[in-house]
Design a protein around this motif. Structure first.
Motif, PDB file in Angstrom:
ATOM      1  N   THR A   1       0.846  -1.192   0.000  1.00 23.93           N
ATOM      2  CA  THR A   1       0.000   0.000   0.000  1.00 23.93           C
ATOM      3  C   THR A   1       0.877   1.236   0.000  1.00 23.93           C
ATOM      4  O   THR A   1       1.973   1.240   0.562  1.00 23.93           O
ATOM      5  CB  THR A   1      -0.934   0.037   1.221  1.00 23.93           C
TER       6      THR A   1
ATOM      7  N   GLY B   1      -5.413   2.952  -7.561  1.00 23.93           N
ATOM      8  CA  GLY B   1      -5.606   3.927  -6.499  1.00 23.93           C
ATOM      9  C   GLY B   1      -6.391   5.120  -6.967  1.00 23.93           C
ATOM     10  O   GLY B   1      -6.882   5.180  -8.108  1.00 23.93           O
TER      11      GLY B   1
ATOM     12  N   LYS C   1      -2.682   4.181  -3.068  1.00 27.52           N
ATOM     13  CA  LYS C   1      -2.668   3.093  -4.034  1.00 27.52           C
ATOM     14  C   LYS C   1      -2.472   1.785  -3.285  1.00 27.52           C
ATOM     15  O   LYS C   1      -1.837   1.747  -2.232  1.00 27.52           O
ATOM     16  CB  LYS C   1      -1.531   3.278  -5.054  1.00 27.52           C
TER      17      LYS C   1
END
Length: 240
Positions: A60, A99, A87
């Motif tokens: 992430t 994202g 994202k």
């Protein structure tokens, strides 16, 4: 009086029926009028065997811009857009990131816009071909405010060069790129060829690691003149 006699006559069969069902449930199964006996264990086994889909969020990324006042206000422009985005990689075995980003403009209108983004990449090494490496990647974005769709494609072909230079690692890099802009209706492409060299200046026992990177390249584009480029970079980092 007849009504009370009817209730007394119906109540015993109902009690017997419920008690038989309760005993069947306590034994872990039961019977139906038109089918074979069933078991609670069979139902649990069927639930366990049902297919499930799992997702991994091991990668992430999150970022923000303009939300916190900078300590170096003299070097920060007054009109800075505020943005926050993230994202993530939804599938663990597929290098695909998706994202979104929210942007609030710093102008007089101060409207809020959002942008969806996606990217993926693929790489392959061929040791049988002398360490040949191929990298392909693509990124895209869609802006709802300007209805702007952008898509870019890029690749790298790295060919190691076995030259009689003991202290240097040399390779030839070929990098094609292509960009698509739907709002402008444009399609641009470029081809970059580079000679890349890398050497370590410090010793293995030194406290700091000094790395020198040198690249000399030449780019060709259909709607532009050929351009040459050269880059020299010195990196010093703790030798951990």
């Amino acid at each position: 009086m007849t009504f009370w006699l009817w209730k007394i006559a119906v109540l015993p069969p109902l009690v017997l029926g419920f008690s038989s069902v309760a005993h069947a449930l306590e034994d872990g199964g039961g019977t139906t009028a038109d089918g074979p006996a069933w078991s609670i264990d069979d139902i649990a086994a069927r639930r366990v065997q049902a297919p499930t889909v799992t997702y991994s969020l091991s990668r992430t990324q999150a970022w923000a811009n303009g939300l916190v006042a900078s300590r170096m206000s003299a070097f920060t422009p007054s009109g800075v857009d505020k943005a926050v985005g993230a994202k993530m990689q939804p599938f663990q075995d597929w290098n695909f990131l998706i994202g979104t980003e929210l942007i609030r403009s710093s102008g007089e209108s101060r409207f809020l816009s959002s942008k969806a983004m996606w990217e993926t990449s693929w790489s392959q090494d061929w040791e049988s071909l002398g360490g040949l490496r191929v990298v392909l990647s693509t990124t895209g974005s869609l802006d709802n405010a300007q209805a702007d769709y952008l898509q870019s494609f890029s690749g790298n072909l790295n060919v190691p060069l076995d030259l009689p230079l003991n202290a240097w690692d040399l390779e030839f890099r070929l990098s094609p790129t292509m960009n698509v802009d739907m709002s402008q209706g444009s399609l641009t492409s470029n081809l970059m060829s580079e000679l890349v060299g890398k050497t370590i200046l410090s010793s293995h026992n030194a406290a700091f690691r000094s790395t020198l990177d040198v690249s000399v390249g030449y780019s060709i584009a259909p709607e532009a003149r050929p351009a040459a480029s050269a880059q020299l970079q010195l990196t010093i980092s703790p030798n951990l």
